[in-house]
Design a protein around this motif. Structure first.
Motif, PDB file in Angstrom:
ATOM      1  N   ALA A  45      40.679 -13.237  21.152  1.00 12.23           N
ATOM      2  CA  ALA A  45      39.995 -11.925  20.721  1.00 12.23           C
ATOM      3  C   ALA A  45      38.456 -12.252  20.579  1.00 12.23           C
ATOM      4  O   ALA A  45      37.656 -11.281  20.875  1.00 12.23           O
ATOM      5  N   LEU A  46      37.958 -13.497  20.230  1.00 10.94           N
ATOM      6  CA  LEU A  46      36.551 -13.727  20.142  1.00 10.94           C
ATOM      7  C   LEU A  46      35.928 -13.735  21.424  1.00 10.94           C
ATOM      8  O   LEU A  46      34.809 -12.936  21.567  1.00 10.94           O
ATOM      9  N   ILE A  47      36.427 -14.168  22.630  1.00 13.13           N
ATOM     10  CA  ILE A  47      35.990 -14.284  23.810  1.00 13.13           C
ATOM     11  C   ILE A  47      35.966 -12.989  24.224  1.00 13.13           C
ATOM     12  O   ILE A  47      34.915 -12.669  25.030  1.00 13.13           O
ATOM     13  N   ALA A  48      36.951 -12.086  24.125  1.00 17.90           N
ATOM     14  CA  ALA A  48      36.964 -10.505  24.879  1.00 17.90           C
ATOM     15  C   ALA A  48      35.904 -10.006  24.075  1.00 17.90           C
ATOM     16  O   ALA A  48      35.237  -9.023  24.571  1.00 17.90           O
ATOM     17  N   ALA A  49      35.823 -10.291  22.760  1.00 17.19           N
ATOM     18  CA  ALA A  49      34.786  -9.070  22.179  1.00 17.19           C
ATOM     19  C   ALA A  49      33.287  -9.702  22.444  1.00 17.19           C
ATOM     20  O   ALA A  49      32.459  -8.781  22.589  1.00 17.19           O
ATOM     21  N   ALA A  50      33.333 -10.876  22.780  1.00 18.46           N
ATOM     22  CA  ALA A  50      31.930 -11.539  23.109  1.00 18.46           C
ATOM     23  C   ALA A  50      31.473 -10.772  24.755  1.00 18.46           C
ATOM     24  O   ALA A  50      30.407 -10.188  24.905  1.00 18.46           O
ATOM     25  N   ILE A  51      32.581 -10.840  25.589  1.00 15.78           N
ATOM     26  CA  ILE A  51      32.555 -10.310  26.746  1.00 15.78           C
ATOM     27  C   ILE A  51      32.330  -8.684  26.851  1.00 15.78           C
ATOM     28  O   ILE A  51      31.315  -7.833  27.460  1.00 15.78           O
ATOM     29  N   ALA A  52      32.699  -8.098  25.794  1.00 18.98           N
ATOM     30  CA  ALA A  52      32.350  -6.585  25.409  1.00 18.98           C
ATOM     31  C   ALA A  52      31.246  -6.384  25.251  1.00 18.98           C
ATOM     32  O   ALA A  52      30.627  -5.004  25.280  1.00 18.98           O
ATOM     33  N   MET A  53      30.372  -7.123  24.804  1.00 23.92           N
ATOM     34  CA  MET A  53      29.186  -6.935  24.598  1.00 23.92           C
ATOM     35  C   MET A  53      28.154  -6.541  25.782  1.00 23.92           C
ATOM     36  O   MET A  53      27.171  -5.867  25.639  1.00 23.92           O
ATOM     37  N   SER A  54      28.871  -6.980  26.669  1.00 26.40           N
ATOM     38  CA  SER A  54      28.098  -6.941  28.181  1.00 26.40           C
ATOM     39  C   SER A  54      28.072  -5.506  28.860  1.00 26.40           C
ATOM     40  O   SER A  54      29.080  -4.769  28.383  1.00 26.40           O
ATOM     41  N   SER A  55      27.242  -5.389  29.681  1.00 30.18           N
ATOM     42  CA  SER A  55      27.250  -4.069  30.710  1.00 30.18           C
ATOM     43  C   SER A  55      26.978  -4.707  31.854  1.00 30.18           C
ATOM     44  O   SER A  55      26.464  -5.596  32.208  1.00 30.18           O
ATOM     45  N   ALA A 105      38.916 -19.524  31.370  1.00 29.34           N
ATOM     46  CA  ALA A 105      40.330 -20.008  31.501  1.00 29.34           C
ATOM     47  C   ALA A 105      40.435 -21.558  32.156  1.00 29.34           C
ATOM     48  O   ALA A 105      41.155 -22.501  31.826  1.00 29.34           O
ATOM     49  N   GLN A 106      39.295 -21.828  32.795  1.00 32.79           N
ATOM     50  CA  GLN A 106      39.169 -23.182  33.490  1.00 32.79           C
ATOM     51  C   GLN A 106      38.969 -24.357  32.190  1.00 32.79           C
ATOM     52  O   GLN A 106      39.468 -25.452  32.264  1.00 32.79           O
ATOM     53  N   SER A 107      38.264 -24.018  31.023  1.00 35.31           N
ATOM     54  CA  SER A 107      38.083 -24.728  30.212  1.00 35.31           C
ATOM     55  C   SER A 107      39.037 -24.772  28.831  1.00 35.31           C
ATOM     56  O   SER A 107      39.311 -25.879  28.292  1.00 35.31           O
ATOM     57  N   HIS A 108      39.797 -23.603  28.840  1.00 32.96           N
ATOM     58  CA  HIS A 108      40.768 -23.362  27.983  1.00 32.96           C
ATOM     59  C   HIS A 108      41.870 -22.600  28.509  1.00 32.96           C
ATOM     60  O   HIS A 108      42.081 -21.419  28.180  1.00 32.96           O
ATOM     61  N   PRO A 109      42.564 -23.300  29.145  1.00 32.90           N
ATOM     62  CA  PRO A 109      43.933 -22.812  29.939  1.00 32.90           C
ATOM     63  C   PRO A 109      44.743 -22.106  28.778  1.00 32.90           C
ATOM     64  O   PRO A 109      45.323 -20.997  29.055  1.00 32.90           O
ATOM     65  N   GLU A 110      44.734 -22.552  27.713  1.00 31.19           N
ATOM     66  CA  GLU A 110      45.770 -22.157  26.663  1.00 31.19           C
ATOM     67  C   GLU A 110      45.479 -20.805  26.223  1.00 31.19           C
ATOM     68  O   GLU A 110      46.383 -19.898  25.779  1.00 31.19           O
ATOM     69  N   ILE A 111      44.431 -20.200  26.150  1.00 30.03           N
ATOM     70  CA  ILE A 111      43.911 -18.883  26.169  1.00 30.03           C
ATOM     71  C   ILE A 111      43.463 -17.892  27.225  1.00 30.03           C
ATOM     72  O   ILE A 111      43.155 -16.828  26.935  1.00 30.03           O
ATOM     73  N   GLY A 112      43.455 -18.648  28.397  1.00 27.23           N
ATOM     74  CA  GLY A 112      43.056 -17.766  29.635  1.00 27.23           C
ATOM     75  C   GLY A 112      43.969 -16.925  30.014  1.00 27.23           C
ATOM     76  O   GLY A 112      43.388 -15.876  30.427  1.00 27.23           O
ATOM     77  N   GLY A 113      45.345 -17.220  29.866  1.00 25.70           N
ATOM     78  CA  GLY A 113      46.296 -16.224  30.226  1.00 25.70           C
ATOM     79  C   GLY A 113      46.184 -14.997  29.445  1.00 25.70           C
ATOM     80  O   GLY A 113      46.107 -13.891  29.999  1.00 25.70           O
ATOM     81  N   GLU A 114      46.027 -15.047  28.238  1.00 25.34           N
ATOM     82  CA  GLU A 114      46.178 -13.760  27.179  1.00 25.34           C
ATOM     83  C   GLU A 114      44.646 -13.020  27.227  1.00 25.34           C
ATOM     84  O   GLU A 114      44.842 -11.914  27.511  1.00 25.34           O
ATOM     85  N   LEU A 115      43.565 -13.922  27.619  1.00 28.40           N
ATOM     86  CA  LEU A 115      42.446 -13.159  27.616  1.00 28.40           C
ATOM     87  C   LEU A 115      42.278 -12.529  28.916  1.00 28.40           C
ATOM     88  O   LEU A 115      41.839 -11.382  29.112  1.00 28.40           O
ATOM     89  N   GLY A 116      42.524 -13.018  30.307  1.00 26.25           N
ATOM     90  CA  GLY A 116      42.848 -12.637  31.296  1.00 26.25           C
ATOM     91  C   GLY A 116      43.637 -11.297  31.240  1.00 26.25           C
ATOM     92  O   GLY A 116      43.399 -10.226  31.993  1.00 26.25           O
ATOM     93  N   ALA A 117      44.765 -11.085  30.667  1.00 29.34           N
ATOM     94  CA  ALA A 117      45.896 -10.199  30.817  1.00 29.34           C
ATOM     95  C   ALA A 117      45.080  -8.560  30.203  1.00 29.34           C
ATOM     96  O   ALA A 117      45.480  -7.748  30.364  1.00 29.34           O
ATOM     97  N   ILE A 118      44.171  -9.033  28.994  1.00 28.03           N
ATOM     98  CA  ILE A 118      43.464  -8.154  28.716  1.00 28.03           C
ATOM     99  C   ILE A 118      42.301  -7.549  29.075  1.00 28.03           C
ATOM    100  O   ILE A 118      42.017  -6.366  29.416  1.00 28.03           O
TER     101      ILE A 118
END
Length: 332
Positions: free
Chosen positions: A65-75, A285-298
């Motif tokens: 959720a933190l990484i997704a929120a950070a990506i949401a800052m961008s355009s 996903a490369q540095s943290h595979p454990e959260i990459g799947g959930e992050l990518g799915a969103i």
């Protein structure tokens, strides 16, 4: 080897478009109207907070959720310049969009780097801050170095193209940000290198080809094993991000010198995301595979959705702002 060559081509294509965006970034305008910087900080911060709150409420774990929120800052630094160029758009909404895209893209990249450093660290401040500072300072120095070489050699567009390729190779080898380095390079060319100040680096038809290739690459990165239970988090990401960005920009429209209507249209212009945000997901996903799947799915489906809808809403926004100057086609 084939995938490495394709990745290199994508980096060069994206780098040329980012450099063009940096060329349109006026530091003098920001000094005259600092409210644009305030607007960028507010809309980026609201996007982060809003998306993080929405995703955690839907049961998404805190790290993705933190990484997704950070990506949401961008355009997307890809879509807005291309749409503006195709419509020959000029005006407050167009120029503010390009400025905000530059600012919030840099903010998003650094925030993602900070979050990844935080997840890697054992809580020590040195480990948390070292990586983001290394990326920021190193990328800025590469961009400044490229600008210095361009100023000294006083060459042609061929020189600029060569320097862009060299810059991409340098930041890739040093694990820096091509986005920041080439934006700084473009800003230097625009504001400080007199030989190129009146010249605009334009990839022309090749630029449009680059955009098509980047869109195809985005579709190829979409995970095939996506499950319907991710539909609600994806929808929340898209709707909340658009709503809070538009609300924040509109709230500061009058202090920054535009009408509320143009503030809302400016918020619509910030909707698109593109392959630059894919790169942030891939790095996570490369540095943290454990959260990459959930992050990518969103984030992957949300990016593809906004990449498809974004150009259409951007065209509407520029036309409603009366800044599109499309050439009249003569009847055959």
């Amino acid at each position: 080897d084939l995938f490495r060559m394709a990745d290199l081509f994508l980096n060069i294509a994206l780098g040329m478009i980012i450099f063009q965006l940096g060329q349109r970034f006026s530091l003098r305008w920001l000094r005259r109207n600092p409210w644009i910087v305030v607007t960028s900080l507010l809309e980026s911060g609201c996007a982060f907070a809003g998306v993080y709150f929405a995703l955690t409420r839907l049961g998404i774990a805190e790290p993705p959720a933190l990484i997704a929120a950070a990506i949401a800052m961008s355009s997307s630094p890809l879509i807005a310049p291309v749409v503006a160029r195709d419509l020959h758009a000029e005006g407050q909404v167009t120029e503010r969009t390009l400025c905000l895209v530059v600012l919030n893209s840099v903010l998003a990249f650094l925030t993602v780097a900070f979050m990844l450093s935080f997840l890697r660290s054992d809580g020590t401040l040195e480990k948390i801050y070292f990586r983001p500072l290394y990326i920021l300072l190193g990328s800025v120095l590469v961009g400044l170095g490229l600008g210095f070489v361009a100023a000294v050699l006083s060459g042609s567009v061929i020189l600029l193209t060569s320097l862009i390729v060299i810059g991409i190779g340098t930041v890739c080898s040093l694990r820096l940000s091509a986005l920041i380095a080439l934006l700084v390079f473009g800003v230097m060319i625009k504001n400080y290198v007199h030989e190129f100040r009146l010249a605009t680096f334009d990839t022309g038809a090749f630029g449009r080809l680059f955009v098509v290739v980047l869109f195809v690459a985005s579709g190829a990165m979409l995970p095939l094993q996506w499950q319907p239970q991710w539909a609600l988090p994806v929808l929340a990401f898209v709707v909340v991000r658009l709503a809070v960005k538009t609300a924040a920009v509109t709230a500061l429209a009058r202090p920054s010198g535009i009408s509320l209507k143009k503030g809302a249209l400016l918020g619509m212009m910030l909707m698109p995301l593109s392959i630059t945000e894919f790169a942030l997901v891939r790095e996570t996903a490369q540095s943290h595979p454990e959260i990459g799947g959930e992050l990518g799915a969103i984030v992957f489906p949300a990016i593809v959705l906004m990449e498809l809808i974004g150009p259409i809403t951007s065209q509407w926004a520029l036309r409603l702002a009366h800044e599109a100057h499309e050439p009249v086609r003569e009847a055959a």
